[in-house]
Design an enzyme around this catalytic site. Structure first.
Site, short mmCIF file in Angstrom:
data_model
loop_
_atom_site.label_atom_id
_atom_site.label_comp_id
_atom_site.label_asym_id
_atom_site.label_seq_id
_atom_site.Cartn_x
_atom_site.Cartn_y
_atom_site.Cartn_z
N HIS A 40 14.61 -30.96 21.96
CA HIS A 40 13.74 -30.78 20.79
C HIS A 40 13.08 -32.07 20.33
O HIS A 40 12.64 -32.17 19.18
CB HIS A 40 14.54 -30.11 19.65
CG HIS A 40 14.93 -28.69 19.97
ND1 HIS A 40 15.85 -27.98 19.25
CD2 HIS A 40 14.49 -27.85 20.95
CE1 HIS A 40 15.98 -26.75 19.78
NE2 HIS A 40 15.18 -26.67 20.81
N TYR A 48 9.87 -35.63 6.79
CA TYR A 48 10.40 -36.26 8.01
C TYR A 48 10.74 -37.73 7.78
O TYR A 48 11.70 -38.24 8.35
CB TYR A 48 9.43 -36.07 9.19
CG TYR A 48 9.53 -34.67 9.76
CD1 TYR A 48 10.49 -34.34 10.71
CD2 TYR A 48 8.70 -33.66 9.29
CE1 TYR A 48 10.62 -33.04 11.18
CE2 TYR A 48 8.81 -32.36 9.76
CZ TYR A 48 9.77 -32.05 10.70
OH TYR A 48 9.90 -30.76 11.17
N ASN A 94 33.28 -25.07 17.39
CA ASN A 94 32.52 -24.74 16.19
C ASN A 94 33.49 -24.18 15.15
O ASN A 94 34.28 -23.30 15.49
CB ASN A 94 31.45 -23.68 16.53
CG ASN A 94 30.37 -23.54 15.47
OD1 ASN A 94 30.65 -23.54 14.27
ND2 ASN A 94 29.13 -23.41 15.91
N THR A 144 26.49 -25.61 17.63
CA THR A 144 25.20 -24.90 17.57
C THR A 144 25.43 -23.44 17.17
O THR A 144 26.41 -22.83 17.59
CB THR A 144 24.42 -24.97 18.90
OG1 THR A 144 23.18 -24.26 18.74
CG2 THR A 144 25.18 -24.39 20.08
N ASN A 147 19.51 -31.87 19.23
CA ASN A 147 19.37 -32.76 18.07
C ASN A 147 18.26 -33.77 18.29
O ASN A 147 18.03 -34.24 19.40
CB ASN A 147 20.69 -33.47 17.80
CG ASN A 147 21.78 -32.49 17.42
OD1 ASN A 147 21.47 -31.34 17.08
ND2 ASN A 147 23.03 -32.90 17.50
N ASP A 155 18.19 -36.59 16.45
CA ASP A 155 18.69 -37.93 16.11
C ASP A 155 19.04 -38.67 17.41
O ASP A 155 18.97 -38.09 18.50
CB ASP A 155 19.89 -37.83 15.16
CG ASP A 155 21.10 -37.13 15.80
OD1 ASP A 155 21.51 -37.54 16.90
OD2 ASP A 155 21.63 -36.16 15.20
P1 OAD Z 1 22.26 -24.70 13.23
O1 OAD Z 1 22.13 -25.28 11.86
O2 OAD Z 1 21.57 -23.43 13.52
O3 OAD Z 1 23.79 -24.50 13.57
C1 OAD Z 1 24.73 -25.51 13.30
C2 OAD Z 1 26.07 -25.04 13.80
O4 OAD Z 1 26.99 -26.12 13.64
C3 OAD Z 1 26.66 -23.86 12.99
O5 OAD Z 1 27.08 -22.86 13.91
C4 OAD Z 1 27.84 -24.47 12.26
O6 OAD Z 1 28.94 -23.55 12.12
C5 OAD Z 1 28.22 -25.61 13.15
N1 OAD Z 1 28.89 -26.74 12.50
C6 OAD Z 1 28.79 -27.14 11.21
N2 OAD Z 1 29.54 -28.25 11.01
C7 OAD Z 1 30.12 -28.54 12.19
C8 OAD Z 1 30.99 -29.57 12.65
N3 OAD Z 1 31.40 -30.55 11.84
N4 OAD Z 1 31.38 -29.57 13.95
C9 OAD Z 1 30.95 -28.58 14.79
N5 OAD Z 1 30.12 -27.59 14.43
C10 OAD Z 1 29.71 -27.57 13.15
O7 OAD Z 1 21.82 -25.86 14.23
P2 OAD Z 1 21.35 -25.72 15.75
O8 OAD Z 1 22.10 -24.66 16.44
O9 OAD Z 1 21.35 -27.08 16.32
O10 OAD Z 1 15.15 -27.06 15.90
O11 OAD Z 1 19.85 -25.25 15.54
C11 OAD Z 1 19.00 -25.14 16.64
C12 OAD Z 1 17.61 -25.63 16.28
O12 OAD Z 1 17.14 -24.94 15.12
C13 OAD Z 1 17.55 -27.10 15.90
O13 OAD Z 1 17.45 -27.95 17.02
C14 OAD Z 1 16.30 -27.16 15.05
C15 OAD Z 1 16.46 -25.89 14.25
O14 OAD Z 1 15.28 -25.33 13.78
C16 OAD Z 1 14.32 -28.11 16.01
O15 OAD Z 1 14.45 -29.16 15.42
C17 OAD Z 1 13.19 -27.85 16.94
#
Ligand code: OAD
Length: 252
Positions: free
Chosen positions: A125, A72, A223, A198, A108, A110
């Site tokens: 989160h 972290y 996305n 997401t 996020n 951040d």
């Molecule tokens: P993920 O890593 O699961 O998904 C990221 C998404 O962003 C994917 O669908 C990619 O296709 C998309 N992506 C990648 N680059 C991109 C860009 N430049 N513009 C737009 N989209 C893009 O991330 P989250 O859905 O945020 O939990 O994951 C959910 C949670 O799972 C997070 O908050 C985290 C993780 O475990 C905690 O920290 C509690």
């Protein structure tokens, strides 16, 4: 509904210009173009290289606090170095042009939405830049005193040995008080929901698109890849946050 046209963008701009309430849900892809890795992208995502149960659960932290703390600490450095991208800035500017219209909900940890002008973002989160106690510390030393004065990684309460941990939500933990309720209310009330960057793999956040859809909102996903909640969208814009958000938000 996978390919979008200029007319789709124009239609979405009109909706965003005239909406009474707008809700935006963001995930890790929102910050990818700021240099912060996502979780589930193949090769670059954290969870393709690391075990989430070791690094994002209380059991993992208890098993190896120093390793988890160091992971972290490195991510915190990455967040501090990162800058909001054109997508964060477009959302910040839209919110300032229309006070009270936008509720921004993020998964996020951040602070890039805040730095781009969305100070009241709902953070489902947590916040990676914050510390908190692993247990309720009965001695309650101030966290600044502990992390500043006590050597060791992670810092410890000098009286009872309680550990300091990052202020993020780990798997199996409750979301911050009231955050999900406020997000659900915003999803229920909005006329337009944008879902940006997401995978839709983590609940309850992923359910917000369905809440908005069922309540009659127009749902658009931004996305470059398909997500698990595409079936809730009226429109899927296959592009990146920094590429698409200025196109749909600038000037409306
Ligand atoms: P993920 O890593 O699961 O998904 C990221 C998404 O962003 C994917 O669908 C990619 O296709 C998309 N992506 C990648 N680059 C991109 C860009 N430049 N513009 C737009 N989209 C893009 O991330 P989250 O859905 O945020 O939990 O994951 C959910 C949670 O799972 C997070 O908050 C985290 C993780 O475990 C905690 O920290 C509690």
């Amino acid at each position: 509904m996978t390919q979008h046209t200029d007319r789709d963008i124009a239609d979405l701009r009109t909706r965003l210009a005239t909406a009474r309430k707008v809700c935006v849900l963001t995930g890790a892809g929102m910050s990818a173009e700021s240099g912060i890795p996502t979780f589930r992208d193949a090769q670059t995502g954290y969870w393709s290289r690391f075990d989430p149960m070791q690094l994002a659960s209380e059991a993992g932290f208890r098993a190896d606090p120093r390793m988890v703390w160091d992971w972290y600490a490195e991510r915190r450095e990455g967040v501090r170095r990162a800058q909001p991208n054109a997508g964060h800035l477009a959302l910040g500017a839209y919110a300032q042009r229309h006070p009270g219209r936008l509720t921004l909900v993020t998964q996020n940890v951040d602070d890039l939405h805040q730095r781009a002008g969305n100070g009241d973002t709902l953070r489902l989160h947590g916040d990676i830049l914050l510390d908190r106690w692993l247990e309720r510390c009965t001695h309650q030393p101030s966290l600044t005193d502990v992390s500043g004065a006590v050597p060791g990684r992670p810092p410890k309460c000098p009286h009872c040995g309680n550990l300091v941990r990052p202020g993020v939500v780990w798997f199996g933990e409750m979301l911050p008080d009231g955050a999900m309720e406020a997000a659900q209310q915003a999803a229920f009330e909005c006329d337009v929901m944008l879902v940006v960057g997401t995978s839709g793999a983590v609940w309850p956040a992923a359910g917000l698109a369905q809440v908005a859809h069922e309540a009659g909102a127009h749902v658009a996903i931004v996305n470059p890849q398909p997500s698990e909640i595409d079936d809730q969208a009226h429109l899927c814009l296959r592009g990146t946050a920094a590429g698409v958000l200025p196109r749909v938000l600038d000037g409306v």
